[in-house]
Scaffold this motif. Sequence first.
Motif, short mmCIF file in Angstrom:
data_model
loop_
_atom_site.label_atom_id
_atom_site.label_comp_id
_atom_site.label_asym_id
_atom_site.label_seq_id
_atom_site.Cartn_x
_atom_site.Cartn_y
_atom_site.Cartn_z
N THR A 19 -44.02 -105.00 1.73
CA THR A 19 -43.90 -106.45 2.00
C THR A 19 -45.07 -106.94 2.85
N VAL A 62 -47.69 -107.67 0.30
CA VAL A 62 -47.30 -108.84 -0.51
C VAL A 62 -47.46 -110.13 0.30
N SER A 63 -47.05 -110.08 1.58
CA SER A 63 -47.11 -111.32 2.37
C SER A 63 -48.51 -111.60 2.90
N PHE A 64 -49.40 -110.62 2.82
CA PHE A 64 -50.77 -110.81 3.29
C PHE A 64 -51.59 -111.58 2.24
N GLN A 108 -46.66 -108.10 8.99
CA GLN A 108 -46.20 -108.98 7.92
C GLN A 108 -46.97 -110.29 8.01
N PHE A 109 -47.19 -110.94 6.88
CA PHE A 109 -47.88 -112.22 6.78
C PHE A 109 -49.34 -112.09 7.23
#
Lengths: 186, 593
Positions: A79, A82-84, B168-169
């Motif tokens: 994740t 994916v979120s990057f 994350q992010f």
Amino acid sequence: MISASEHKVDHLMESLKPGHEPDETALFPVIDDIITSYHGQGGALIPVLQTIQNMLGYLPENSLRYVSKAMKIPFSEVTGVVSFYSFFSTQPRGTYLIRVCMGTACYVRGGNEVLEAITRELGIRVGETSDDHQFSLEVGRCFGACGLAPVVMVNDTVHQRVKPSKVRELIAQYQQAAAEKMEAAL
Amino acid sequence: MVDITINGLPCKAREGITILTAAKEAGFTIPTLCFLEGTTPQGACRACVVEVEGFAALAASCSTPVNNGMVIHTNTKRVRNARRDVVELMLSEHSGDCQTCVRSTDCELLTLAQNLGIRNISFTGESLKNTIDSSTPALSRDPGKCIKCRRCVTICHDIQHVGAISAQFRGYDTVIGPAFSRPMDSVACVQCGQCAAVCPTGSITEITHIEAVWKAIDDPARHVVVQTAPAIRAALGECFGYEPGTLVTGKMVTALREIGFDAVFDTNFTADLTIIEEGSELLKRLEDALVHGKEVALPQYTSCSPGWIKYAEYFHPEILPNISSCKSPQQMFGALAKTYYAQKIGVDPADMTVVSIMPCTAKKFEAQRPEMNSSGYQDVDYVLTTRELGDMIKMAGIDFLSLPDQKMDAPFGISTGAADIFANTGGVMEAALRTVYALVTGRILPAEGLHIKPLAGLEGIKTAEVTLTDTVDRWRFLEGVTARVAVAHGLGNASELIERIKETGEVFHFIEVMTCPGGCIGGGGQPRFTTDDVRRARIDAIYREDEGRELRQSHDNPYITQIYEEFLKSPLGEKSHHLLHTTYEERETVEML
């Protein structure tokens, strides 16, 4: 690029119902095939995810969970990747994915104003999909076309030197295409 | 060797080492934040930048190797300003509450800001949000205080092979946490707390039980007993400025009495008991296999370390039958305190509170496992880390340094040297072999100082062999058998050992696993900051404690004999089965939605 056996992919596509996550019994064997085709290659996670997204248009969460298990990569890492990357989406997308480049060159040459115009025109914000499932709006971080800034991509088509005043025309073109497609289907 | 110059001083440096290491060896201090000894450098924080002549940009010294002829400056205006800018940027978004933060006395960010002389923050911008995740029993996470150094990610992935948290992010939105930044209880976290041990700020900490313990102590109707794990006595002193490896057993006992506990006991007692039960279990497995030809799960794995148990439940469910069914010493203690001891002193177990002092955060999780209530109540009510005990002693206004030594209470305060060494990697195995060898042969383990050399030290995986000869009649079937044992500490090493056995078919009879590097002395609840030097100092102290004892074999503990006579009857007996043994459950690492 898709390395899963064709009949499995056909079965998966048939099982896809609008508004529902793909059926696991159809999805997971396809993911297995994709992973097998990258077997033994380091750094296979991103191409595997790309292949799944190209097939389904997005990455359902269970596909990520399954990839984590099958590739023995911690779910938090999957994740995280994916979120990057703004290319990946965990939400189903519209028929046309509009990505407005916010890389440095495009931003400096008015990318943000273009984005605002598109937001107004479609009535959706970044990350959202229009109610009729025709358009999704996202921002990108450099498509490598800085000389053509500001750039907007609609699916795989690059639109160069987009001006806020030309946004309505640009979108209308796709709305018309969508309507024609619908008519043809009827 | 290469020739380099640091701040005008010509030095020799080993090829391949980083500028940071070379500077340290030459006596120059370079500040660091994300750097974590023994792991691959991240180069994430940029606090360690230095100027290298001929380089256009400043270099992160933690991740730049030295080259022959390099001319390095660690203290120039450019360097000082860059470091200050870097830290000011971190401070500008850090949502700290420095006056009341649990880390205010040992926060590495605060210390660095002070050392750099930062007196105002030149940058203004959005602050991170304090969103506290306290969804698990042991660990609390606050991304508002996170500086994204990723030490926790490194230790969780590379050392522990758990991978519960990652970045994350992206960009400003980056959060270090579980998948999609969901709560910790939604992922396979083993609660070892190594993340909290390496966090430079107050972003990841243990969930405190201090207030609950004060409440129990302040209630005159409650009988509050405390047990202290073997590893506390070699580390608690660090909370009060003692050097790592200072033994403070006697002062600790006095402090616990002054805090107001009604009885001060030792988890060492149930460590001795664990040796009797776990050793008997091993002998039974061997007898079943060798004499009765039964299919039994071997090698037997130890079960004292709750992080390891949860790890096996998630990642290696196939070896759950191999894990000793013995509860950990903490849980054996709780079960006996609220049955045997409560009866003995005529206290209703409903009115008793059992508090543990543990070097561990996973013990907080373990105490809350639903099956840990064989006394009819939650066997262990509250678990305090070594750090929390240090805080309580300070809260009570106790001058720890000037305390006299006192001894623990009987019966659960009496123990042997074999129990002391439960605190370090290799210790449980050594303690078990001392007793098993003596039982089987009737002689003392033939090892110098009763220590099994190959099992000591910080090597990740260690093995040893002991051949049993001239056995007594009861265990004659073991005559001539060479027992092969292995020890792993750090879950990554445990996993590697399990895979190695699977691949090679290598035969072992007994395997000790401890969750944390170095064993409990390096636990997630110990005083910060635990480096290998600190681990070695604490281990030396534990061996000194062991060697200073009159009794050094668990079966020599007279109170162990007594509790079997009065209450438990026999090892692996009915009462033991009910109070001292447990079961494990397979857990999903990634559950499909």
